[in-house]
Design an enzyme around this catalytic site. Sequence first.
Site, short mmCIF file in Angstrom:
data_model
loop_
_atom_site.label_atom_id
_atom_site.label_comp_id
_atom_site.label_asym_id
_atom_site.label_seq_id
_atom_site.Cartn_x
_atom_site.Cartn_y
_atom_site.Cartn_z
CG ASN A 28 -1.94 1.08 1.24
OD1 ASN A 28 -2.18 1.72 0.21
ND2 ASN A 28 -2.59 1.29 2.37
CG HIS A 32 0.07 6.40 4.38
ND1 HIS A 32 -1.30 6.53 4.51
CD2 HIS A 32 0.62 7.21 5.31
CE1 HIS A 32 -1.56 7.38 5.49
NE2 HIS A 32 -0.42 7.82 5.98
CB ALA A 57 -4.16 -7.64 10.80
N GLY A 58 -3.05 -4.37 10.69
CA GLY A 58 -3.23 -3.07 11.31
C GLY A 58 -3.52 -1.98 10.27
CG ASP A 87 -1.95 3.35 6.89
OD1 ASP A 87 -2.27 2.56 5.98
OD2 ASP A 87 -2.49 4.46 7.04
C1 GAR Z 1 -2.08 8.85 -2.86
O1 GAR Z 1 -1.40 9.96 -2.34
C2 GAR Z 1 -2.09 7.73 -1.86
O2 GAR Z 1 -0.96 7.66 -1.07
C3 GAR Z 1 -3.28 8.10 -1.03
O3 GAR Z 1 -4.24 8.51 -1.96
C4 GAR Z 1 -3.58 9.14 -3.05
C5 GAR Z 1 -4.12 8.56 -4.33
O4 GAR Z 1 -3.72 9.32 -5.44
N1 GAR Z 1 -3.72 6.99 -0.24
C6 GAR Z 1 -4.10 7.10 1.02
O5 GAR Z 1 -4.21 8.15 1.60
C7 GAR Z 1 -4.42 5.79 1.69
N2 GAR Z 1 -4.54 5.95 3.10
P1 GAR Z 1 -3.98 8.77 -6.91
O6 GAR Z 1 -5.42 8.24 -6.96
O7 GAR Z 1 -3.79 9.95 -7.79
O8 GAR Z 1 -2.98 7.69 -7.17
#
Ligand code: GAR
Length: 209
Positions: free
Chosen positions: A115, A117, A150-151, A153
């Site tokens: 993932n 973040h 499982a947490g 992030d």
């Molecule tokens: C990214 O910055 C990603 O890290 C974040 O959403 C954005 C998606 O951008 N994800 C989170 O915040 C997950 N907790 P994108 O749709 O343009 O790739």
Amino acid sequence: MLPATGSGPARLVVLVSGSGTNLQALLDACADPAYGAQVVAVGADRDGIEGLARAERLAIPTFVREVSSFETREGWDRAVRDIVMRFDPDLVVLAGFMKLVGDDFLDEFAGRVVNTHPALLPSFPGMHGPADALAHGVKVTGATLFLVDAGVDTGPIVAQTAVPVEPGDTVESLHERIKVAERAMLVDAVGRMARDGFTVEDRKVRFGR
Ligand code: GAR
């Protein structure tokens, strides 16, 4: 496991919830056979998003599983697991996927779900990484690619990239700066995972077999 060298590109299934610019960076990288990976399917938890359109334009299979279509969250989780399984992924990439996957999903793809973040974990986990970093007043933030556990992030960190917070930043301007660095980090790290494999020992992720 990721394929041994020479057995073809690693198969990526990418899950998105929005604009999909991180997905696009992966799609662009995968156009070069030397990158060592291909996006075999893109899934989402909602329809009508640009992330899905990016895949459709390249004739990559897409699927949507909305939580509201299922009686329970567990049912949704199993449905996402089942459709992802059909594409036989080596690696599942959550790229702006704004849902937590559950136990059934993680049991199936254990150790091969990453993932991305928009903060330097373990600081500012959750849904509002850039806003939380800005509110805290940090001078440096960034992005983190981690193996999902499982947490929330909390999994082992694969890669991180640092980004300065500038005076006058808004959540939007900061998040856009993070995303530029985040896309480069994602492409670099996923490519290494695909080409070189990786190991995890005592939370330390290392590329190579
Ligand atoms: C990214 O910055 C990603 O890290 C974040 O959403 C954005 C998606 O951008 N994800 C989170 O915040 C997950 N907790 P994108 O749709 O343009 O790739």
